[in-house]
Motif scaffolding. Structure first.
Motif, short mmCIF file in Angstrom:
data_model
loop_
_atom_site.label_atom_id
_atom_site.label_comp_id
_atom_site.label_asym_id
_atom_site.label_seq_id
_atom_site.Cartn_x
_atom_site.Cartn_y
_atom_site.Cartn_z
N SER A 7 41.21 50.29 42.17
CA SER A 7 41.89 50.31 42.15
C SER A 7 43.08 50.28 42.14
O SER A 7 44.35 50.72 42.33
N MET A 8 43.32 49.65 41.19
CA MET A 8 44.74 48.94 40.26
C MET A 8 45.66 49.79 39.06
O MET A 8 43.82 50.14 38.93
N ALA A 9 46.04 49.68 38.54
CA ALA A 9 46.16 50.76 37.42
C ALA A 9 46.15 50.02 36.19
O ALA A 9 46.29 48.77 36.51
N PRO A 10 45.96 50.98 35.59
CA PRO A 10 45.13 49.81 34.66
C PRO A 10 46.37 48.65 33.83
O PRO A 10 45.81 47.38 33.67
N ALA A 11 47.39 49.05 34.05
CA ALA A 11 49.06 48.10 33.11
C ALA A 11 49.05 47.20 33.95
O ALA A 11 48.56 45.79 33.83
N ASP A 12 48.94 46.97 35.05
CA ASP A 12 48.07 46.38 35.82
C ASP A 12 47.23 45.32 35.55
O ASP A 12 47.31 43.97 35.78
N LEU B 122 47.66 41.40 34.71
CA LEU B 122 46.53 40.15 35.05
C LEU B 122 45.59 39.84 34.63
O LEU B 122 45.64 38.50 34.26
N ILE B 123 44.44 40.61 33.71
CA ILE B 123 43.37 40.06 32.49
C ILE B 123 44.37 38.78 31.09
O ILE B 123 44.16 37.31 30.82
N VAL B 124 45.70 39.12 30.82
CA VAL B 124 46.35 38.30 30.17
C VAL B 124 46.83 36.94 31.09
O VAL B 124 47.10 36.32 30.15
N TRP B 125 47.11 37.05 32.18
CA TRP B 125 48.26 36.35 32.95
C TRP B 125 46.40 35.01 32.96
O TRP B 125 47.00 33.77 33.04
N ALA B 126 45.99 35.71 34.11
CA ALA B 126 44.65 34.64 33.82
C ALA B 126 43.75 34.22 32.36
O ALA B 126 43.90 33.10 32.38
N CYS B 127 44.05 34.48 31.33
CA CYS B 127 43.30 33.83 29.94
C CYS B 127 44.42 33.11 29.53
O CYS B 127 44.37 31.75 28.73
#
Length: 115
Positions: free
Chosen positions: A61-66, A70-75
């Motif tokens: 339900s999220m925009a692909p850019a978001d 989020l993935i990069v930040w979690a990494c």
């Protein structure tokens, strides 16, 4: 003379074991991070490589850019966790190579008067 050789061999063996333990410990490092909402969970190894990525259904339900941000930040967070674990392994290794409390270094050679 035999006692000195035994001490030298014991010191070298101890340092080799400490090095092997550190190498094993570095292979075991796994930094992990899960976002607060649980949407993204990542796992990084000691070299900073992504070795695990789990996305919850919430990302649909999220925009692909978001999601990508989020993935990069979690990494990054997981990488920092792995770095902290790696630092502990290296600190333990460094402690094993520190001079003995009595001032003996375990180094070859000796003083200027040694034969």
């Amino acid at each position: 003379m035999s006692a000195e050789m035994d001490a030298l061999v014991a010191s070298a063996t101890q340092k080799l074991e400490a090095l092997e333990a550190a190498l094993y410990g570095l292979k075991q490092v796994r930094g992990q991070f899960t976002t607060e909402d649980g949407a993204v969970t990542v796992e990084m190894n000691s070299e900073g490589a992504l070795v695990g990525l789990t996305l919850s259904e919430a990302v649909t339900s999220m925009a692909p850019a978001d999601v990508s941000q989020l993935i990069v930040w979690a990494c990054r967070q997981a990488s920092e966790d792995a770095g902290a674990q790696r630092s502990k392994v290296v600190a333990t290794l460094n402690e094993s190579f520190a001079p003995a409390p009595n001032g003996a270094t375990g180094a070859l050679g000796g003083g200027p008067d040694s034969a």
